[in-house]
Design a protein around this motif. Structure first.
Motif, PDB file in Angstrom:
ATOM      1  N   SER A   1      -6.443   5.332  -8.350  1.00  0.00           N
ATOM      2  CA  SER A   1      -6.348   5.927  -7.011  1.00  0.00           C
ATOM      3  C   SER A   1      -7.675   5.847  -6.265  1.00  0.00           C
ATOM      4  CB  SER A   1      -5.871   7.377  -7.107  1.00  0.00           C
ATOM      5  OG  SER A   1      -6.793   8.143  -7.864  1.00  0.00           O
TER       6      SER A   1
ATOM      7  N   ASN B   1      -9.137   1.026  -3.211  1.00  0.00           N
ATOM      8  CA  ASN B   1      -8.379   0.934  -1.961  1.00  0.00           C
ATOM      9  C   ASN B   1      -7.286  -0.116  -2.005  1.00  0.00           C
ATOM     10  OD1 ASN B   1      -9.937   2.903  -0.723  1.00  0.00           O
ATOM     11  ND2 ASN B   1     -11.380   1.439   0.117  1.00  0.00           N
ATOM     12  N   ASN B   2      -7.426  -1.107  -2.858  1.00  0.00           N
ATOM     13  CA  ASN B   2      -6.517  -2.238  -2.868  1.00  0.00           C
ATOM     14  C   ASN B   2      -5.935  -2.481  -4.252  1.00  0.00           C
ATOM     15  OD1 ASN B   2      -9.055  -3.154  -0.938  1.00  0.00           O
ATOM     16  ND2 ASN B   2      -7.053  -3.504  -0.037  1.00  0.00           N
ATOM     17  N   CYS B   3      -4.825  -3.214  -4.268  1.00  0.00           N
ATOM     18  CA  CYS B   3      -4.247  -3.687  -5.519  1.00  0.00           C
ATOM     19  C   CYS B   3      -4.864  -5.043  -5.831  1.00  0.00           C
ATOM     20  CB  CYS B   3      -2.739  -3.826  -5.380  1.00  0.00           C
ATOM     21  SG  CYS B   3      -1.917  -2.258  -5.038  1.00  0.00           S
TER      22      CYS B   3
ATOM     23  N   GLU C   1       0.996  -5.913  -1.961  1.00  0.00           N
ATOM     24  CA  GLU C   1       0.001  -6.890  -1.529  1.00  0.00           C
ATOM     25  C   GLU C   1      -1.158  -6.848  -2.514  1.00  0.00           C
ATOM     26  OE1 GLU C   1      -1.350  -7.616   2.748  1.00  0.00           O
ATOM     27  OE2 GLU C   1      -3.020  -6.464   1.901  1.00  0.00           O
TER      28      GLU C   1
ATOM     29  N   SER D   1      -4.775   2.671  -4.323  1.00  0.00           N
ATOM     30  CA  SER D   1      -4.264   3.740  -3.468  1.00  0.00           C
ATOM     31  C   SER D   1      -3.417   3.235  -2.314  1.00  0.00           C
ATOM     32  CB  SER D   1      -5.415   4.602  -2.952  1.00  0.00           C
ATOM     33  OG  SER D   1      -6.271   3.833  -2.130  1.00  0.00           O
ATOM     34  N   ASP D   2      -3.629   1.992  -1.856  1.00  0.00           N
ATOM     35  CA  ASP D   2      -2.796   1.475  -0.769  1.00  0.00           C
ATOM     36  C   ASP D   2      -1.327   1.443  -1.187  1.00  0.00           C
ATOM     37  OD1 ASP D   2      -3.265  -0.609  -2.606  1.00  0.00           O
ATOM     38  OD2 ASP D   2      -3.367  -2.155  -1.054  1.00  0.00           O
ATOM     39  N   PHE D   3      -1.060   0.951  -2.364  1.00  0.00           N
ATOM     40  CA  PHE D   3       0.313   0.898  -2.876  1.00  0.00           C
ATOM     41  C   PHE D   3       0.839   2.301  -3.171  1.00  0.00           C
ATOM     42  CE2 PHE D   3       3.317   0.777  -6.407  1.00  0.00           C
ATOM     43  CZ  PHE D   3       4.275  -0.106  -5.929  1.00  0.00           C
TER      44      PHE D   3
ATOM     45  N   SER E   1      -0.005   5.246  -1.874  1.00  0.00           N
ATOM     46  CA  SER E   1       0.299   6.031  -0.673  1.00  0.00           C
ATOM     47  C   SER E   1       1.464   5.426   0.109  1.00  0.00           C
ATOM     48  CB  SER E   1      -0.938   6.195   0.207  1.00  0.00           C
ATOM     49  OG  SER E   1      -1.391   4.945   0.660  1.00  0.00           O
ATOM     50  N   GLN E   2       1.520   4.106   0.217  1.00  0.00           N
ATOM     51  CA  GLN E   2       2.600   3.448   0.947  1.00  0.00           C
ATOM     52  C   GLN E   2       3.965   3.783   0.344  1.00  0.00           C
ATOM     53  OE1 GLN E   2       2.310  -0.811   0.873  1.00  0.00           O
ATOM     54  NE2 GLN E   2       4.187  -1.123   2.017  1.00  0.00           N
TER      55      GLN E   2
END
Length: 135
Positions: free
Chosen positions: A34, A37-39, A89, A116-118, A120-121
């Protein structure tokens, strides 16, 4: 949807989940981070499963924890977590040494990071009290 993370948290001290790309014969293990920021899909893994992803025409420059800049390709994919399908992504980044070190220390492969992008989305939360990833 709930995914049990107790075994990985107990064994490795952080959550790992197994995901699949449809029409790909192997499951892939991703660290749930978490704080990222990115996967990320490690580049050495991407070369074996790129037929399951759609690479974008653009790229992204990221700064690693060692303060080095890296230019990363971006690719989109469908992943399965349990029976549920999600769009994701990935940044395609070098993680060979991290994966190698993890395998040598734990006799378990990791293939990337779910960030965390995935989370939270898709409205995931990490329940460390009950060792579950919940959507």
């Amino acid at each position: 949807m709930e995914v049990c993370i107790k075994e990985s948290v107990t064994k490795f001290k952080f959550p790992i989940i197994s995901c699949e790309f449809p029409n790909f014969e192997y499951s892939l293990n991703f660290i749930i981070d978490s704080g990222s920021n990115n996967c990320i899909l490690f580049a050495h893994v991407y070369k074996h499963c790129k037929m399951c992803l759609k690479e974008q025409d653009n790229s992204m420059t990221v700064i690693s924890v060692s303060a080095q800049e890296h230019n990363c390709a971006i690719a989109n994919a469908e992943i399965l977590i349990g029976e549920q399908s999600f769009e994701i992504e990935f940044l395609i980044a070098d993680g060979f040494n991290a994966a190698k070190n993890f395998f040598e220390a734990n006799n378990e492969e990791i293939h990337g990071i779910i960030g965390s992008d995935f989370l939270s989305q898709n409205k995931f939360s990490i329940d460390f009290c009950n060792f579950k990833l919940i959507a």
